[in-house]
Design a protein around this motif. Structure first.
Motif, mmCIF file in Angstrom:
data_model
loop_
_atom_site.group_PDB
_atom_site.id
_atom_site.type_symbol
_atom_site.label_atom_id
_atom_site.label_comp_id
_atom_site.label_asym_id
_atom_site.label_seq_id
_atom_site.Cartn_x
_atom_site.Cartn_y
_atom_site.Cartn_z
ATOM 1 N N ASN A 196 0.804 -1.221 0.000
ATOM 2 C CA ASN A 196 0.000 0.000 0.000
ATOM 3 C C ASN A 196 0.842 1.278 0.000
ATOM 4 O O ASN A 196 0.477 2.259 -0.663
ATOM 5 N N HIS A 197 1.933 1.286 0.738
ATOM 6 C CA HIS A 197 2.772 2.493 0.761
ATOM 7 C C HIS A 197 3.339 2.818 -0.631
ATOM 8 O O HIS A 197 3.178 3.947 -1.121
ATOM 9 N N PRO A 198 3.980 1.868 -1.312
ATOM 10 C CA PRO A 198 4.464 2.158 -2.669
ATOM 11 C C PRO A 198 3.347 2.522 -3.634
ATOM 12 O O PRO A 198 3.537 3.371 -4.509
ATOM 13 N N ARG A 199 2.200 1.885 -3.497
ATOM 14 C CA ARG A 199 1.081 2.204 -4.391
ATOM 15 C C ARG A 199 0.701 3.676 -4.282
ATOM 16 O O ARG A 199 0.495 4.346 -5.297
ATOM 17 N N THR A 200 0.607 4.174 -3.066
ATOM 18 C CA THR A 200 0.251 5.582 -2.885
ATOM 19 C C THR A 200 1.344 6.495 -3.440
ATOM 20 O O THR A 200 1.051 7.519 -4.068
ATOM 21 N N LEU A 201 2.596 6.141 -3.222
ATOM 22 C CA LEU A 201 3.691 6.952 -3.750
ATOM 23 C C LEU A 201 3.680 6.985 -5.273
ATOM 24 O O LEU A 201 4.103 7.967 -5.891
ATOM 25 N N LEU A 202 3.179 5.907 -5.889
ATOM 26 C CA LEU A 202 3.110 5.820 -7.351
ATOM 27 C C LEU A 202 1.748 6.285 -7.890
ATOM 28 O O LEU A 202 1.484 6.137 -9.079
ATOM 29 N N ASN A 203 0.904 6.805 -6.996
ATOM 30 C CA ASN A 203 -0.415 7.328 -7.389
ATOM 31 C C ASN A 203 -1.318 6.278 -8.030
ATOM 32 O O ASN A 203 -2.087 6.578 -8.943
ATOM 33 N N THR A 204 -1.213 5.057 -7.529
ATOM 34 C CA THR A 204 -2.159 4.027 -7.945
ATOM 35 C C THR A 204 -2.940 3.571 -6.717
ATOM 36 O O THR A 204 -2.623 3.946 -5.593
ATOM 37 N N SER A 205 -3.959 2.776 -6.910
ATOM 38 C CA SER A 205 -4.883 2.476 -5.825
ATOM 39 C C SER A 205 -4.365 1.402 -4.875
ATOM 40 O O SER A 205 -3.762 0.418 -5.294
#
Length: 420
Positions: A196-205
């Motif tokens: 979840n942390h990388p997903r948010t940093l990459l602007n994906t869900s």
């Protein structure tokens, strides 16, 4: 019949290649936080929130959750706590009121059982009883949870900056109790930090995972409440809203602690429900997610389909292949040693892959895992065994029709200071 069992290892390699092609990109997630820092957010506005807590026979633990909500750095007069005493036979309702809940709804319905129904019931009652409420969003917690003091303040920062669905960092109250509680806890820590942390940093869900999330009221009003009633209502909620174009965000500074099952039998029952629920979700959403990949929601649909469906599908297919070849080998009196060697090789490779995942997570989250050093090390090595038990669970779930929601009784009546 000319049957060559030597083909089995090659089929096994094909499954391994498919798995790596589908999941291998997640290895990059490990490095994303080091390459891309998150944007520091400032609170733009303070909102009024409702907190929803479905609870079934949780009189021992719910006072501690309410105390941790009351102890937030966020203004307490902007947080209203609603407890749904769902089919309770104990004093959950009384304990919640005495602890300071704003309102307790008692629900008695032995046919429509599960968190989804309890949440939908509560939202309908709030609309009916407080038609002029100004709740900007709804937090959802389980009764056994505890919140870090800055939890709501940090979630509000993201909410005030336009995030409509937000999940949080999921830690645990009882990591060191058993290899079972540690196994489940380590997986959630990995999900928070390396998915979840990388997903948010990459602007994906991101994905909602059971508890500890905030939803904008407009999101719930659009669907008319909480209309997700599969055995894994959190995954159903996630996939539905990703397909609707919502981007679920993650707040790494909002820390939640929950309680994990300590006995294997409890964990088996819980994960049986999760696995059966994943089968329901796969049946309902697989083709929608595939379509979503090619209609503007590409990577988020691919990523979440991989996370929620592909391991299940590959496990079922691999099981079917092994059953067919072992059965044919026994019928035609062939030597099935090659199949057994292939199974052993798969087990060993899976163990070391999971050991690597567990080790990276343990090292990364070392200071956030509240357990003695020897248990942190020991449970890193038992983590792969815990995860590999999903294989027999999946097989049993495949042939079990009546899997229903059953409560996990929580006994870890701890405060934040006790946990730390």
């Amino acid at each position: 019949m000319n049957l060559n069992l030597e083909i089995v290892p090659y089929i096994n390699y094909i499954f391994a290649v498919i798995f790596i092609l589908c999941v291998g990109y997640q290895f990059i997630y490990i490095f994303v936080p080091f390459m891309k820092g998150g944007r520091k957010l400032k609170t733009k506005k303070m909102y009024h929130y409702a907190v929803l807590i479905p609870a079934r026979n949780e009189e021992k633990v719910i006072p501690h959750l309410i105390a941790s909500i009351k102890g937030q750095t966020y203004p307490s007069d902007m947080i209203d706590i609603f407890v749904i005493a769902d089919n309770c036979t104990d004093n959950t309702a009384k304990a919640a009121l005495e602890a300071g809940a704003f309102c307790v709804y008692q629900r008695d319905n032995k046919e429509l059982v599960g968190k989804g129904y309890a949440l939908d019931f509560a939202l309908a009652k709030i609309r009916e009883d407080y038609p002029d409420n100004d709740y900007a969003g709804y937090f959802v917690f389980d009764a056994d949870n505890l919140l870090d003091e800055r939890y709501i303040e940090e979630m509000n920062k993201m909410f005030s900056n336009g995030k409509r669905i937000i999940t949080s960092y999921r830690n645990t109250k009882n990591y060191g109790t058993s290899w079972v509680s540690a196994g489940c806890s380590l997986w959630y820590l990995r999900e928070s930090r390396f998915l979840n942390h990388p997903r948010t940093l990459l602007n994906t869900s991101c994905a909602i995972s059971g508890t500890g999330f905030l939803v904008h009221r407009e999101v719930l009003e659009k669907v008319g409440g909480w209309k997700f009633f599969l055995l894994t209502e959190d995954i159903e909620f996630t996939l539905h809203h990703v397909l609707e174009g919502e981007c679920i965000s993650y707040c790494d500074k909002a820390v939640l602690y929950d309680e994990q099952p300590v006995k294997f039998k409890q964990s088996w029952r819980q994960r049986m429900r999760w696995t059966k629920g994943s089968m329901q979700v796969t049946q309902k959403y697989f083709f929608k997610m595939v379509k979503g990949i090619f209609t503007g929601k590409g990577f988020a649909c691919f990523d979440l389909a991989v996370a929620t469906m592909i391991p299940l599908i590959l496990t079922v297919l691999a099981f079917a292949v092994y059953v067919v070849f072992i059965t044919l080998g026994l019928i035609f009196r062939l030597n099935v040693d090659v199949i057994l060697r292939s199974l052993l090789e798969t087990f060993v490779n899976s163990y070391f892959m999971l050991l690597g995942i567990g080790a990276v997570t343990t090292i990364s989250e070392w200071t956030k895992i509240f357990a003695p050093m020897r248990k942190k090390i020991l449970y890193t090595f038992t983590f792969p065994f815990f995860m590999l038990t999903y294989i027999p669970i999946t097989i049993v779930a495949l042939f079990t029709k009546n899997v229903s929601w059953k409560p996990i009784y929580h006994l870890e009546a701890k405060s934040l200071n006790d946990v730390r």
